[in-house]
Write a protein that holds these residues in place. Structure first.
Motif, PDB file in Angstrom:
ATOM      1  N   LEU A  56       0.841  -1.204   0.000  1.00 24.86           N
ATOM      2  CA  LEU A  56       0.000   0.000   0.000  1.00 24.86           C
ATOM      3  C   LEU A  56       0.872   1.249   0.000  1.00 24.86           C
ATOM      4  O   LEU A  56       0.614   2.198  -0.756  1.00 24.86           O
ATOM      5  CB  LEU A  56      -0.924   0.010   1.220  1.00 24.86           C
ATOM      6  CG  LEU A  56      -2.203  -0.807   1.118  1.00 24.86           C
ATOM      7  CD1 LEU A  56      -2.844  -0.968   2.488  1.00 24.86           C
ATOM      8  CD2 LEU A  56      -3.178  -0.165   0.146  1.00 24.86           C
ATOM      9  N   VAL A  57       1.909   1.271   0.833  1.00 27.83           N
ATOM     10  CA  VAL A  57       2.828   2.413   0.861  1.00 27.83           C
ATOM     11  C   VAL A  57       3.464   2.600  -0.518  1.00 27.83           C
ATOM     12  O   VAL A  57       3.517   3.713  -1.046  1.00 27.83           O
ATOM     13  CB  VAL A  57       3.928   2.241   1.933  1.00 27.83           C
ATOM     14  CG1 VAL A  57       5.011   3.314   1.797  1.00 27.83           C
ATOM     15  CG2 VAL A  57       3.332   2.256   3.325  1.00 27.83           C
ATOM     16  N   GLY A  58       3.943   1.509  -1.106  1.00 22.57           N
ATOM     17  CA  GLY A  58       4.571   1.588  -2.426  1.00 22.57           C
ATOM     18  C   GLY A  58       3.641   2.167  -3.475  1.00 22.57           C
ATOM     19  O   GLY A  58       4.037   3.035  -4.265  1.00 22.57           O
ATOM     20  N   SER A  59       2.396   1.722  -3.485  1.00 20.21           N
ATOM     21  CA  SER A  59       1.420   2.240  -4.453  1.00 20.21           C
ATOM     22  C   SER A  59       1.141   3.719  -4.211  1.00 20.21           C
ATOM     23  O   SER A  59       1.056   4.510  -5.158  1.00 20.21           O
ATOM     24  CB  SER A  59       0.120   1.434  -4.389  1.00 20.21           C
ATOM     25  OG  SER A  59       0.349   0.125  -4.868  1.00 20.21           O
ATOM     26  N   LEU A  60       0.995   4.116  -2.946  1.00 18.57           N
ATOM     27  CA  LEU A  60       0.757   5.527  -2.623  1.00 18.57           C
ATOM     28  C   LEU A  60       1.953   6.391  -3.023  1.00 18.57           C
ATOM     29  O   LEU A  60       1.785   7.509  -3.522  1.00 18.57           O
ATOM     30  CB  LEU A  60       0.459   5.691  -1.136  1.00 18.57           C
ATOM     31  CG  LEU A  60      -0.872   5.126  -0.649  1.00 18.57           C
ATOM     32  CD1 LEU A  60      -0.939   5.147   0.883  1.00 18.57           C
ATOM     33  CD2 LEU A  60      -2.045   5.893  -1.250  1.00 18.57           C
ATOM     34  N   LEU A  61       3.165   5.894  -2.817  1.00 17.21           N
ATOM     35  CA  LEU A  61       4.357   6.645  -3.209  1.00 17.21           C
ATOM     36  C   LEU A  61       4.424   6.805  -4.725  1.00 17.21           C
ATOM     37  O   LEU A  61       4.762   7.889  -5.221  1.00 17.21           O
ATOM     38  CB  LEU A  61       5.625   5.968  -2.693  1.00 17.21           C
ATOM     39  CG  LEU A  61       5.846   6.011  -1.186  1.00 17.21           C
ATOM     40  CD1 LEU A  61       7.063   5.186  -0.792  1.00 17.21           C
ATOM     41  CD2 LEU A  61       5.975   7.444  -0.693  1.00 17.21           C
ATOM     42  N   GLU A  62       4.112   5.746  -5.462  1.00 12.03           N
ATOM     43  CA  GLU A  62       4.074   5.844  -6.921  1.00 12.03           C
ATOM     44  C   GLU A  62       3.056   6.892  -7.363  1.00 12.03           C
ATOM     45  O   GLU A  62       3.333   7.697  -8.248  1.00 12.03           O
ATOM     46  CB  GLU A  62       3.726   4.492  -7.545  1.00 12.03           C
ATOM     47  CG  GLU A  62       4.910   3.629  -7.812  1.00 12.03           C
ATOM     48  CD  GLU A  62       4.580   2.428  -8.697  1.00 12.03           C
ATOM     49  OE1 GLU A  62       3.384   2.129  -8.934  1.00 12.03           O
ATOM     50  OE2 GLU A  62       5.527   1.790  -9.156  1.00 12.03           O
ATOM     51  N   GLU A  63       1.873   6.872  -6.762  1.00 15.50           N
ATOM     52  CA  GLU A  63       0.831   7.857  -7.103  1.00 15.50           C
ATOM     53  C   GLU A  63       1.310   9.273  -6.840  1.00 15.50           C
ATOM     54  O   GLU A  63       0.905  10.203  -7.537  1.00 15.50           O
ATOM     55  CB  GLU A  63      -0.440   7.598  -6.293  1.00 15.50           C
ATOM     56  CG  GLU A  63      -1.207   6.372  -6.709  1.00 15.50           C
ATOM     57  CD  GLU A  63      -2.359   6.051  -5.772  1.00 15.50           C
ATOM     58  OE1 GLU A  63      -2.697   6.889  -4.898  1.00 15.50           O
ATOM     59  OE2 GLU A  63      -2.936   4.957  -5.916  1.00 15.50           O
ATOM     60  N   ARG A  64       2.151   9.470  -5.835  1.00 15.20           N
ATOM     61  CA  ARG A  64       2.648  10.802  -5.481  1.00 15.20           C
ATOM     62  C   ARG A  64       3.903  11.179  -6.269  1.00 15.20           C
ATOM     63  O   ARG A  64       4.491  12.236  -6.053  1.00 15.20           O
ATOM     64  CB  ARG A  64       2.934  10.868  -3.979  1.00 15.20           C
ATOM     65  CG  ARG A  64       1.664  10.888  -3.124  1.00 15.20           C
ATOM     66  CD  ARG A  64       1.995  10.591  -1.671  1.00 15.20           C
ATOM     67  NE  ARG A  64       0.916  10.824  -0.739  1.00 15.20           N
ATOM     68  CZ  ARG A  64      -0.074   9.969  -0.478  1.00 15.20           C
ATOM     69  NH1 ARG A  64      -0.125   8.824  -1.128  1.00 15.20           N
ATOM     70  NH2 ARG A  64      -0.995  10.258   0.409  1.00 15.20           N
ATOM     71  N   GLY A  65       4.344  10.291  -7.166  1.00 10.45           N
ATOM     72  CA  GLY A  65       5.487  10.590  -8.022  1.00 10.45           C
ATOM     73  C   GLY A  65       6.843  10.429  -7.373  1.00 10.45           C
ATOM     74  O   GLY A  65       7.842  10.958  -7.863  1.00 10.45           O
ATOM     75  N   VAL A  66       6.908   9.687  -6.270  1.00  8.76           N
ATOM     76  CA  VAL A  66       8.192   9.453  -5.597  1.00  8.76           C
ATOM     77  C   VAL A  66       8.976   8.406  -6.391  1.00  8.76           C
ATOM     78  O   VAL A  66       8.447   7.353  -6.761  1.00  8.76           O
ATOM     79  CB  VAL A  66       7.978   8.993  -4.138  1.00  8.76           C
ATOM     80  CG1 VAL A  66       9.294   8.606  -3.484  1.00  8.76           C
ATOM     81  CG2 VAL A  66       7.278  10.080  -3.337  1.00  8.76           C
ATOM     82  N   ALA A  67      10.238   8.698  -6.661  1.00 13.48           N
ATOM     83  CA  ALA A  67      11.099   7.779  -7.405  1.00 13.48           C
ATOM     84  C   ALA A  67      11.696   6.729  -6.478  1.00 13.48           C
ATOM     85  O   ALA A  67      11.761   6.914  -5.261  1.00 13.48           O
ATOM     86  CB  ALA A  67      12.218   8.557  -8.085  1.00 13.48           C
TER      87      ALA A  67
END
Length: 193
Positions: A56-67
């Motif tokens: 879930l954290v990984g998906s949220l980070l991807e959505e926020r554009g974190v590399a």
């Protein structure tokens, strides 16, 4: 199954923190390693409520554009993929391992933030080695004699809230660092005009 969780045993180097403490912890990591590659290794599976924290954290980070994110709901970093993924991690990268864990009743909803690795699947004797330069373990539920069942019956609402707190801490620290970088470059460029 039982991918990716550790027992809250309060390792010497871990601090038990709330969302504000997590924000400070992540901000220090990002500022201490400015210009270096940081990989957010989000460990867990989408097949267990309690153990879905990492993906879930990984998906949220991807959505926020974190590399630098590895492990999402779409492509989890679980017991089947973690050994292979661990071999692909660059030797010089800063790894922030993120995982769910079980702990004491008073720790549920808090995070174990450590300047050191975590051991995935410890609570179910997964046999993985320690991983991460830093680690964040979210205490999603109370430790029990049946950890696998406990993870299966963990509140999805709690896990989603905690995943949001981790993702918010990381995304805001990354954005703040980028803002400071661009501001200092703009000031430097202005000095040459």
């Amino acid at each position: 199954m039982g991918e990716g969780h550790m027992i809250d045993c309060k390792p010497d180097k871990a601090d038990r923190v709330d969302a504000a403490g997590l924000q400070a912890f992540v901000s220090r990591i990002v500022s201490d390693h400015e210009g270096k590659e940081i990989i957010y290794l989000c460990i867990g599976t989408d097949r267990s409520t309690g153990d879905s924290l990492g993906p879930l954290v990984g998906s949220l980070l991807e959505e926020r554009g974190v590399a630098g994110v590895m492990g999402t709901l779409r492509i989890p970093c679980d017991a089947n993929t973690l050994p292979r993924l661990a071999k692909t991690l660059p030797d010089d990268a800063i790894i922030v391992a993120i995982d769910a864990c079980l702990g004491r009743a008073e720790s549920v909803g808090l995070f174990l933030a450590s300047r050191g690795p975590l051991v995935p699947a410890r609570s179910v004797n997964g046999g993985f080695g320690a991983i991460g330069t830093y680690s964040i373990a979210g205490v999603v539920n109370e430790n029990s004699l049946k950890p696998y069942w406990t993870l299966q019956s963990t509140s999805l609402y709690r896990v989603m809230r905690m995943a949001g707190e981790i993702a918010d801490a990381i995304a805001s620290a990354v954005a703040r660092q980028a803002s400071q970088y661009f501001k200092s470059n703009a000031e430097r460029m202005g000095a040459y005009e």
